[in-house]
Design an enzyme around this catalytic site. Structure first.
Site, PDB file in Angstrom:
ATOM      1  N   GLN A 193       0.844  -1.194   0.000  1.00 43.25           N
ATOM      2  CA  GLN A 193       0.000   0.000   0.000  1.00 43.25           C
ATOM      3  C   GLN A 193       0.881   1.246   0.000  1.00 43.25           C
ATOM      4  O   GLN A 193       1.557   1.523   0.993  1.00 43.25           O
ATOM      5  CB  GLN A 193      -0.877  -0.007   1.263  1.00 43.25           C
ATOM      6  N   GLY A 194       0.851   2.011  -1.085  1.00 43.22           N
ATOM      7  CA  GLY A 194       1.713   3.191  -1.216  1.00 43.22           C
ATOM      8  C   GLY A 194       0.958   4.480  -0.964  1.00 43.22           C
ATOM      9  O   GLY A 194       0.706   5.260  -1.887  1.00 43.22           O
ATOM     10  N   TYR A 195       0.586   4.703   0.284  1.00 46.88           N
ATOM     11  CA  TYR A 195      -0.110   5.936   0.660  1.00 46.88           C
ATOM     12  C   TYR A 195       0.857   6.927   1.313  1.00 46.88           C
ATOM     13  O   TYR A 195       1.087   8.015   0.825  1.00 46.88           O
ATOM     14  CB  TYR A 195      -1.225   5.624   1.665  1.00 46.88           C
TER      15      TYR A 195
ATOM     16  N   SER B  13       4.473  -1.287   4.116  1.00 50.10           N
ATOM     17  CA  SER B  13       4.568  -2.653   4.645  1.00 50.10           C
ATOM     18  C   SER B  13       4.741  -3.660   3.521  1.00 50.10           C
ATOM     19  O   SER B  13       4.034  -3.610   2.502  1.00 50.10           O
ATOM     20  CB  SER B  13       3.297  -3.009   5.427  1.00 50.10           C
TER      21      SER B  13
ATOM     22  N   GLU C 233      -9.830  -1.179   5.117  1.00 49.88           N
ATOM     23  CA  GLU C 233      -8.739  -1.421   6.052  1.00 49.88           C
ATOM     24  C   GLU C 233      -9.210  -1.263   7.503  1.00 49.88           C
ATOM     25  O   GLU C 233      -8.780  -1.983   8.392  1.00 49.88           O
ATOM     26  CB  GLU C 233      -7.603  -0.433   5.771  1.00 49.88           C
TER      27      GLU C 233
ATOM     28  N   SER D 205      -4.288   6.891  12.877  1.00 51.41           N
ATOM     29  CA  SER D 205      -3.961   6.901  14.308  1.00 51.41           C
ATOM     30  C   SER D 205      -5.241   7.032  15.143  1.00 51.41           C
ATOM     31  O   SER D 205      -6.305   7.402  14.640  1.00 51.41           O
ATOM     32  CB  SER D 205      -3.022   8.070  14.611  1.00 51.41           C
ATOM     33  N   ASN D 206      -5.111   6.752  16.442  1.00 51.30           N
ATOM     34  CA  ASN D 206      -6.277   6.871  17.331  1.00 51.30           C
ATOM     35  C   ASN D 206      -6.878   8.274  17.289  1.00 51.30           C
ATOM     36  O   ASN D 206      -8.102   8.437  17.306  1.00 51.30           O
ATOM     37  CB  ASN D 206      -5.863   6.537  18.769  1.00 51.30           C
ATOM     38  N   GLU D 207      -5.998   9.273  17.227  1.00 50.61           N
ATOM     39  CA  GLU D 207      -6.515  10.657  17.209  1.00 50.61           C
ATOM     40  C   GLU D 207      -7.342  10.892  15.942  1.00 50.61           C
ATOM     41  O   GLU D 207      -8.425  11.507  15.994  1.00 50.61           O
ATOM     42  CB  GLU D 207      -5.356  11.659  17.264  1.00 50.61           C
TER      43      GLU D 207
HETATM   44  C1  LIG Z   1       3.589  -0.712  11.384  1.00 52.29           C
HETATM   45  C2  LIG Z   1       3.148   0.304  10.373  1.00 52.29           C
HETATM   46  C3  LIG Z   1       2.836  -0.096   9.093  1.00 52.29           C
HETATM   47  C4  LIG Z   1       2.448   0.839   8.148  1.00 52.29           C
HETATM   48  N1  LIG Z   1       2.183   0.410   6.872  1.00 52.29           N
HETATM   49  C5  LIG Z   1       1.873   1.328   5.931  1.00 52.29           C
HETATM   50  C6  LIG Z   1       1.678   0.907   4.572  1.00 52.29           C
HETATM   51  O1  LIG Z   1       1.773  -0.271   4.236  1.00 52.29           O
HETATM   52  N2  LIG Z   1       1.415   1.844   3.646  1.00 52.29           N
HETATM   53  C7  LIG Z   1       1.288   3.161   3.970  1.00 52.29           C
HETATM   54  O2  LIG Z   1       1.013   3.958   3.065  1.00 52.29           O
HETATM   55  N3  LIG Z   1       1.469   3.604   5.232  1.00 52.29           N
HETATM   56  C8  LIG Z   1       1.766   2.700   6.228  1.00 52.29           C
HETATM   57  N4  LIG Z   1       1.984   3.128   7.514  1.00 52.29           N
HETATM   58  C9  LIG Z   1       1.939   4.556   7.816  1.00 52.29           C
HETATM   59  C10 LIG Z   1       0.723   5.005   8.604  1.00 52.29           C
HETATM   60  O3  LIG Z   1      -0.426   5.001   7.808  1.00 52.29           O
HETATM   61  C11 LIG Z   1       1.049   6.403   9.172  1.00 52.29           C
HETATM   62  O4  LIG Z   1       2.110   6.253  10.096  1.00 52.29           O
HETATM   63  C12 LIG Z   1      -0.139   7.032   9.838  1.00 52.29           C
HETATM   64  O5  LIG Z   1      -1.146   7.357   8.906  1.00 52.29           O
HETATM   65  C13 LIG Z   1       0.244   8.313  10.621  1.00 52.29           C
HETATM   66  O6  LIG Z   1       0.939   9.183   9.790  1.00 52.29           O
HETATM   67  P1  LIG Z   1       2.372   9.778  10.212  1.00 52.29           P
HETATM   68  O7  LIG Z   1       3.224   8.651  10.675  1.00 52.29           O
HETATM   69  O8  LIG Z   1       2.843  10.630   9.087  1.00 52.29           O
HETATM   70  O9  LIG Z   1       2.098  10.679  11.500  1.00 52.29           O
HETATM   71  P2  LIG Z   1       1.517  12.166  11.509  1.00 52.29           P
HETATM   72  O10 LIG Z   1       0.362  12.258  10.577  1.00 52.29           O
HETATM   73  O11 LIG Z   1       2.649  13.107  11.325  1.00 52.29           O
HETATM   74  O12 LIG Z   1       0.968  12.270  12.986  1.00 52.29           O
HETATM   75  C14 LIG Z   1       1.818  12.494  14.126  1.00 52.29           C
HETATM   76  C15 LIG Z   1       0.953  12.581  15.365  1.00 52.29           C
HETATM   77  O13 LIG Z   1       0.027  13.691  15.245  1.00 52.29           O
HETATM   78  C16 LIG Z   1      -1.309  13.242  15.413  1.00 52.29           C
HETATM   79  N5  LIG Z   1      -2.178  13.985  14.507  1.00 52.29           N
HETATM   80  C17 LIG Z   1      -1.966  14.221  13.182  1.00 52.29           C
HETATM   81  N6  LIG Z   1      -2.990  14.922  12.661  1.00 52.29           N
HETATM   82  C18 LIG Z   1      -3.866  15.132  13.679  1.00 52.29           C
HETATM   83  C19 LIG Z   1      -5.138  15.787  13.773  1.00 52.29           C
HETATM   84  N7  LIG Z   1      -5.696  16.360  12.703  1.00 52.29           N
HETATM   85  N8  LIG Z   1      -5.764  15.792  14.969  1.00 52.29           N
HETATM   86  C20 LIG Z   1      -5.217  15.215  16.061  1.00 52.29           C
HETATM   87  N9  LIG Z   1      -4.007  14.576  16.024  1.00 52.29           N
HETATM   88  C21 LIG Z   1      -3.356  14.530  14.857  1.00 52.29           C
HETATM   89  C22 LIG Z   1      -1.283  11.758  15.051  1.00 52.29           C
HETATM   90  O14 LIG Z   1      -2.324  11.058  15.688  1.00 52.29           O
HETATM   91  C23 LIG Z   1       0.083  11.343  15.586  1.00 52.29           C
HETATM   92  O15 LIG Z   1       0.002  11.088  16.973  1.00 52.29           O
HETATM   93  C24 LIG Z   1       2.356   2.215   8.485  1.00 52.29           C
HETATM   94  C25 LIG Z   1       2.665   2.610   9.792  1.00 52.29           C
HETATM   95  C26 LIG Z   1       3.061   1.688  10.727  1.00 52.29           C
HETATM   96  C27 LIG Z   1       3.383   2.177  12.119  1.00 52.29           C
END
Ligand SMILES: Cc1cc2nc3c(=O)[nH]c(=O)nc-3n(C[C@H](O)[C@H](O)[C@H](O)COP(=O)(O)OP(=O)(O)OC[C@H]3O[C@@H](n4cnc5c(N)ncnc54)[C@H](O)[C@@H]3O)c2cc1C
Length: 403
Positions: free
Chosen positions: A131-133, A166, A250, A378-380
């Site tokens: 998944q390339g998001y 992943s 998902e 994320s939970n948020e």
């Molecule tokens: C084990 C694992 C596997 C993954 N696999 C894939 C995959 O296969 N393909 C893929 O594309 N991605 C994958 N991801 C990425 C995942 O989708 C992102 O990590 C996730 O969407 C959060 O984005 P970020 O890491 O850029 O954090 P950020 O978006 O930078 O967030 C950082 C913090 O800020 C909080 N936050 C951000 N915006 C808000 C808001 N509007 N309100 C309140 N809080 C906020 C978040 O909750 C978090 O605590 C994977 C991640 C993990 C950990």
């Protein structure tokens, strides 16, 4: 909907159990119980052979309609299959992104030609998907993706970087969100959804070493990589709708199978608590009981959500599913460490030193579950979605874009 299992369902359970037991006691005994959270790196070749074996015997994509190569199981029988798979110690599936995300998306949004070309490879277990998001500046704020797609005749050239991808190091295909209109306002109107081969010039995959000491996800760099025009899903600049459809899969129905594995993990924690006497600690005892209750609530809630609707289009109530299971699983990891006590801080003493970072299954579980409340939203973010889309609360204030 009646949630009891019929005689026909129980006959199906016997069939599934007999097949799984025969395979996992026999030729595939080496993969039994492997490949779960924190163990995804294990036994790739053997688990790939298992994927092919499942496919050849009609045990992949069990909930997909028959016309798309699935087994067309009822909801009840899907539940039974996942229960029996977990009970038998079925290994972590390598094909889960194809089966749970790419396939349902192609069925819902792809054209007939795309369905005919891509679905059989997923059903047979022969083509693995990633998944390339996410990107360095686009995770929660997915509309910010900067990877760009530029036209090249009928096709497209993709340039940019994805991260946390992943299983990309093992996958054949990736679905990619890329910007096809850099000037679009709002930003999500300029995004398209491509199905792309990962094994091609212009794609570089770099595994990321994780806190577990192993690599489940990767950085993926595109440098003019080819995405064919006929593999664009849903039209130019309308990829956002498709992307949200994939996320709904998902966060919703596809998690049903996973819950059955949670039961095994809870049983492992319980076994340690019984063995080391921590079960007599009233606080640990209460947390174990709460974990059991939480698992039951999760199961029945998921069934209730799924039973009222077509499971290819998860309803708004399904939005609670991701938040609930992720929090439960993270808490189970913490409980596992507290049940182990001080010994939780020691590396696995039964493993010969290798990379200096040998972990027990419960330590891997604990470390990997830290990620549950991050990936797939994320939970948020889940709380925001529930508040805004399910409950109709006022939207969170947006920071104005810089001029
Ligand atoms: C084990 C694992 C596997 C993954 N696999 C894939 C995959 O296969 N393909 C893929 O594309 N991605 C994958 N991801 C990425 C995942 O989708 C992102 O990590 C996730 O969407 C959060 O984005 P970020 O890491 O850029 O954090 P950020 O978006 O930078 O967030 C950082 C913090 O800020 C909080 N936050 C951000 N915006 C808000 C808001 N509007 N309100 C309140 N809080 C906020 C978040 O909750 C978090 O605590 C994977 C991640 C993990 C950990």
């Amino acid at each position: 909907m009646d949630l009891r299992f019929s005689d026909e369902d129980e006959a199906f359970r016997a069939e599934a159990r007999a097949w799984l037991t025969a395979q996992l006691d026999g030729d595939f005994s080496g993969v039994r119980g492997r490949g779960g959270p924190g163990d995804e790196h294990a036994l790739f070749d053997e688990r790939l052979a298992w994927e092919h074996h499942l496919g050849a015997n009609g045990w992949t994509c069990v909930g997909w309609p028959k016309e798309h190569g699935g087994r067309g199981l009822s909801l009840h029988q899907q539940v039974i299959w996942f229960e029996e798979y977990a009970r038998a110690g079925g290994p972590g599936r390598l094909g889960h992104i194809g089966e749970g995300l790419a396939g349902p998306t192609i069925m819902a949004f792809g054209n007939e030609d795309q369905q005919q070309r891509f679905l059989p490879g997923i059903v047979s277990g022969k083509e693995l998907w990633a998944q390339g998001y996410s990107e360095p500046n686009a995770g929660s704020d997915l509309a910010n993706v900067a990877t760009r797609a530029e036209p090249d005749g009928d096709d497209w050239r993709i340039t940019g970087q994805k991260v946390w991808t992943s299983l990309a190091h093992w996958s054949d295909w990736v679905f990619v969100l890329a910007r096809t209109d850099p000037t679009a306002v709002p930003k999500h109107r300029g995004i398209s959804y491509f199905l792309m081969p990962l094994r091609q010039d212009g794609v570089e995959i770099r595994p990321i070493r994780q806190v577990t000491g192993t690599s489940e996800f990767n950085e993926v760099f595109f440098d003019g990589a080819l995405a064919r025009g006929i593999d664009l899903v849903g039209g130019v600049n309308t990829g956002w709708k498709v992307a949200m459809g994939t996320l709904a899969f998902e966060r919703g129905a596809s998690t049903l199978g996973q819950q059955m594995h949670f039961r095994n993990e809870l049983d492992d924690v319980l076994a340690v608590a019984r063995a080391n006497g921590s079960i007599d600690d009233p606080v640990i005892r209460q947390r174990l009981a709460a974990a059991h209750a939480g698992l039951e609530i999760m199961r029945w809630t998921t069934l209730r959500v799924l039973s009222g609707e077509d499971n290819t289009a998860p309803p708004p109530a399904a939005m609670v599913t991701k938040l609930y299971w992720a929090t439960w699983h993270r808490d189970l990891g913490e409980l596992a460490m507290d049940v182990l006590g001080a010994v939780a801080t020691l590396a696995d003493q039964s493993v010969a030193p290798g990379n200096g970072y040998e972990l027990t299954a419960l330590q891997r579980l604990f470390l990997f579950t830290r990620s549950d409340t991050i990936y797939a939203g994320s939970n948020e973010i889940q709380r925001n979605i529930i508040g805004e889309r399910a409950l109709g609360l006022p939207p969170e204030p947006k920071v104005a874009a810089k001029p």
